[in-house]
Enzyme design. Sequence first.
Site, mmCIF file in Angstrom:
data_model
loop_
_atom_site.group_PDB
_atom_site.id
_atom_site.type_symbol
_atom_site.label_atom_id
_atom_site.label_comp_id
_atom_site.label_asym_id
_atom_site.label_seq_id
_atom_site.Cartn_x
_atom_site.Cartn_y
_atom_site.Cartn_z
ATOM 1 N N ASP A 80 0.737 -1.036 -0.434
ATOM 2 C CA ASP A 80 -0.278 0.017 0.034
ATOM 3 C C ASP A 80 0.733 1.495 -0.401
ATOM 4 O O ASP A 80 1.431 1.145 1.081
ATOM 5 C CB ASP A 80 -0.575 0.025 0.557
ATOM 6 N N LYS B 185 1.554 8.062 0.300
ATOM 7 C CA LYS B 185 2.148 8.256 1.481
ATOM 8 C C LYS B 185 3.587 8.460 2.114
ATOM 9 O O LYS B 185 4.161 8.615 1.144
ATOM 10 C CB LYS B 185 2.483 6.644 2.520
ATOM 11 N N ASP C 96 0.077 -4.901 4.528
ATOM 12 C CA ASP C 96 -1.448 -4.257 4.729
ATOM 13 C C ASP C 96 -2.401 -5.548 4.021
ATOM 14 O O ASP C 96 -2.659 -5.052 4.188
ATOM 15 C CB ASP C 96 -1.175 -3.211 3.881
ATOM 16 N N ASP D 146 -5.495 7.066 -0.737
ATOM 17 C CA ASP D 146 -5.111 5.944 0.254
ATOM 18 C C ASP D 146 -6.383 5.703 1.939
ATOM 19 O O ASP D 146 -5.828 3.996 1.935
ATOM 20 C CB ASP D 146 -4.259 6.406 1.571
ATOM 21 N N GLU E 131 -8.031 2.823 1.178
ATOM 22 C CA GLU E 131 -8.118 1.204 0.561
ATOM 23 C C GLU E 131 -9.337 0.262 0.426
ATOM 24 O O GLU E 131 -10.109 -0.185 0.064
ATOM 25 C CB GLU E 131 -7.099 1.664 -1.092
ATOM 26 N N ARG F 295 -11.067 0.077 2.675
ATOM 27 C CA ARG F 295 -12.539 -0.436 2.685
ATOM 28 C C ARG F 295 -13.239 -0.373 0.908
ATOM 29 O O ARG F 295 -14.304 -0.724 0.977
ATOM 30 C CB ARG F 295 -13.635 0.723 3.450
#
Length: 501
Positions: A273, A280, A291, A350, A352, A354
């Site tokens: 991620d 990030k 992740d 970011d 992502e 959900r």
Amino acid sequence: MKFDVTAGDITVRDTDAIVVNLFEGVTDPGGATGAVDRALDGAISGLVAAGEIKGKRGEVTIIHTLGKIAPSRVVVVGLGKSSVFDAEVVRSVSGETARRLQKIGVSRFSTIAHGAGIGGMDAAQSAQAIVEGTVLGLYEFDRFKSSKNNEKSVETVEIVEYDASKLAALQMGVDRGLVIADAVTICRNMVNEPGNRMTPSRMAERALKAADDSGLEIDVLDTPDLEALGMGAFLGVAQGSKEPPKLIVMKYDGDPENPENNLAIVGKGITFDSGGISIKPSANMGDMKGDMAGGAAVISAMKVIGQVGPKINVTGIVAATENMPGGGAQRPGDIVRTMSGKTIEIDNTDAEGRLVLADAVHYAHSQGIRRIVDIATLTGAMSIALGHICSGLFGSDQAFIDQVKESGDMAGERLWQLPTYNEYKEQYRSDVADIKNTGGRPAGSITGALIIGEFAGDAAWAHVDIAGTSFSRKTSGYTVKGGTGVMVRTLVKLAETLAGE
């Protein structure tokens, strides 16, 4: 590593070390510890009187026997206060003890079944905890090191019980402990693998291996399948990466004559991620290889469920993809249509997890599954709220939430419920779509959970946020630095609980 169960007197075992225990506050050792103390002419009680042995949880004291008994060393482990003694204590002290003995070159040792005497613990439960704690406490991820650790390692552990009538129960606990520890190890390995090795395709390969080992059905859906299903949220996350996404579906039919007796365990499988366009900060971004810990837990738990065989139908679903900022990546402001038909405005790329879980959870519901629990490293806010001690628990059905919580308690994995009041939903309403994929900074873990819950339909749904518990920065008890394998044990226990076992 080999585990044996035997009946007899632990003081005469021909082994490198024997392990006994002591509760905090005990001044006159009894049981097996008392027998060893007498054989050593009061060496243990003498150290207790001198204050060197206190029995505090995790305390490890090594006494050299100097030929007074067959084993060359006696290890006295502290179990802490008897009022709070449980299987988690046994796991923890077993991990600490195993590491200490391996460090001094012990390759085989014998131990009593901690708590199976005056501790009042079931013999099988004690043996299972010893095996889990020992195996997981000695876990090491070194597959990418060109120079391996050549120090002597623990090869054989013997559980010695004076009462021969307990041997069958002890063996049952050993067998189950090995199955669970193997699955948690698989999960830890997947989380610790770098993103260039643990891609969505490699994750699917691990799932195929787990399914083959346990006799599970498995189907891996590729991009054309996801397009046909209308999984726009999942595909939106995937479109910034050259790695193709995979929806991994594992099935265990433990009660085929009652298809409504079912459970879905759904895992977030973001194998790396970057944050996407909402990239990030570079500091600690490498940790984002983990992740996919929720997906790894689902795959590993399904392997155990297929082996232990509870009377319930369980479907494991993992939404595996990378979240990358490639030229095709989705943008803040984009709108995606989910499998359910509901639209989502992308407020932050970011957020992502959900998105992929929206489609994965709806897919579970579309298969007629009435109880759904999803596992995800969803929000950094979870670590702020609960730290690294327990995972966050959310849901729509209190009875189901309670079952998940109780399963975690029994498995030794702490969960804490947070609220899901309808008023929080106002934070992620959109002016241009049905909802947004974020609700802002306030109550970030709660709004993230509620967004996933929008796609569970009328199923009993629970969400577990493991962002603070999936990775450890220190070694303690049976937890070592790196991936923890959290929730594997809880998911297995949940399936068994719902099966009435």
